[in-house]
Design an enzyme around this catalytic site. Sequence first.
Site, PDB file in Angstrom:
ATOM      1  N   GLU A   7      16.536 -15.066  23.312  1.00 39.29           N
ATOM      2  CA  GLU A   7      16.405 -16.357  22.637  1.00 39.29           C
ATOM      3  C   GLU A   7      17.506 -16.571  21.604  1.00 39.29           C
ATOM      4  OE1 GLU A   7      11.579 -16.841  23.293  1.00 39.29           O
ATOM      5  OE2 GLU A   7      12.330 -16.019  21.400  1.00 39.29           O
TER       6      GLU A   7
ATOM      7  N   GLN B 127      -0.546 -11.708  21.533  1.00 40.31           N
ATOM      8  CA  GLN B 127      -1.839 -11.843  22.198  1.00 40.31           C
ATOM      9  C   GLN B 127      -2.742 -10.617  22.042  1.00 40.31           C
ATOM     10  OE1 GLN B 127      -3.874 -14.084  23.564  1.00 40.31           O
ATOM     11  NE2 GLN B 127      -2.426 -15.577  22.764  1.00 40.31           N
TER      12      GLN B 127
ATOM     13  N   ASP C  64       0.074  -4.377  16.519  1.00 39.78           N
ATOM     14  CA  ASP C  64       1.208  -3.544  16.937  1.00 39.78           C
ATOM     15  C   ASP C  64       1.060  -2.084  16.532  1.00 39.78           C
ATOM     16  OD1 ASP C  64       2.294  -5.823  17.952  1.00 39.78           O
ATOM     17  OD2 ASP C  64       3.911  -6.014  16.486  1.00 39.78           O
TER      18      ASP C  64
ATOM     19  N   VAL D 269       0.851  -1.188   0.000  1.00 41.32           N
ATOM     20  CA  VAL D 269       0.000   0.000   0.000  1.00 41.32           C
ATOM     21  C   VAL D 269       0.885   1.236   0.000  1.00 41.32           C
ATOM     22  CG1 VAL D 269      -1.719   1.310   1.298  1.00 41.32           C
ATOM     23  CG2 VAL D 269      -1.914  -1.176   1.121  1.00 41.32           C
TER      24      VAL D 269
END
Length: 443
Positions: free
Chosen positions: A178, A326, A308, A87
């Site tokens: 991580e 979530q 977000d 877009v």
Amino acid sequence: MLEQTRIADNGKPRLVIVGGGFAGLELAKALRHADLQVVLIDKQNYHTFQPLLYQVSTAGLEADSIVYPFRKIFEEQDNLFFRLATVECVDTDKQILETSIGYLRYDYLVIATGATTNFYGNNLIEQSSIAIKSIEDALSLRNTILTNFEKALQIDDEEQLNSLMDYVIVGGGPTGVEIAGALSELRKHVFPKDYRELDFVKMDIHLIQSGPRLLNGMSEEAAVKALEYLERFGVKVWLNRRVQSYDGYTVTLDSGEKFISRTLIWAAGVSGAPIKGLRKESILKGNRLQVDIHNRVSGYTNIFAIGDIAAMITEEYPQGHPMMAQPALQQGRLLGKNIMHMLAGKPLQAFTYDDKGSMATIGRNRAVADLKVFKKEYRTQGFRAWLIWMFIHLISVIGFRNKLFVLMNWMWSYFSYDKGIRLIIGKKHENVPVEAVTSKTVV
């Protein structure tokens, strides 16, 4: 202005969703029975399960194990049309989107464009570092890591050798933690077998965190345990430090400390990705769109934002909800119901975030989990948290085939102490060119 996307009007209101991440995907599914024409636009033709990108970047999973084609997801949803496009901007007066494939009219617009990496205005770091926000990023990092060691085999100079073998990770959130844990596992179990000529005692993994603790947003107990696990795995954690500069070779901290590394992994922050054409007053700090309790963008009646990109300012969340999966899933699900209510002339339901907690895995048999079960907090660390982390992520991956492949890879890695996907395919990130010190003498 002519519509060129070849989606014919069928007399029903048209709702356009920009972005097929967690929020956009959940909304599209929630509208499967709506009396609407739903159009989903994304710059990729697949959905990416982003929480496992770090495993692709560290050779733990194949890229196609964590992606799933949109057309496959929605093959039985007759009211949805997918278009592969970006877009460019929106004309909110005429209710038209300008995309890379043409113009598209809308009655309702939902912006679910997610977030992009935030380099805080430092262009040099942006050019020299590697972020992990997409499959392309993850594969680039994997290729870079493996290529570094192939090059290291040709180097005699000690500093040049260390620059290829050492890694700097910026950001002590779940992604940074991580990646650091995964690299430490590779250093211990995998790389010494692949590159027997190299001394992996010389491989340093640095994790830089600007604050006084890791895993902001999780409990102090989880932060302390994560630090303990990382240090036990040999990761050098630097708290209360910021990266001041990085030129592709030298990392300079605000404390004056310096590291030499060809690879800086940026996991330090994200910024919203709004669409051009929206009123500036609707865009808050961090490029997030201000929305009301129904996820309607401030200043508009038919434009919504979820995930977000959406900043729903409340007393409990003065900066908006956390930019995690979530909130995005829950906002997408509720907005689907609310749009159905709008069409039926029913009152809308206000969004209330049901915080289910947070998790992070640090390595083999080590994870931290702050969970909320039936409104009660449940905290655990170590092997139990690691099993919970694996189970929740496994059931969240889209597609039976992908679930099976992820499980098989995890089982193979666990019992063999191996990462079987050490392939250099495609692009890699290369900073200072390495002048290989080789001899033309036959050896």
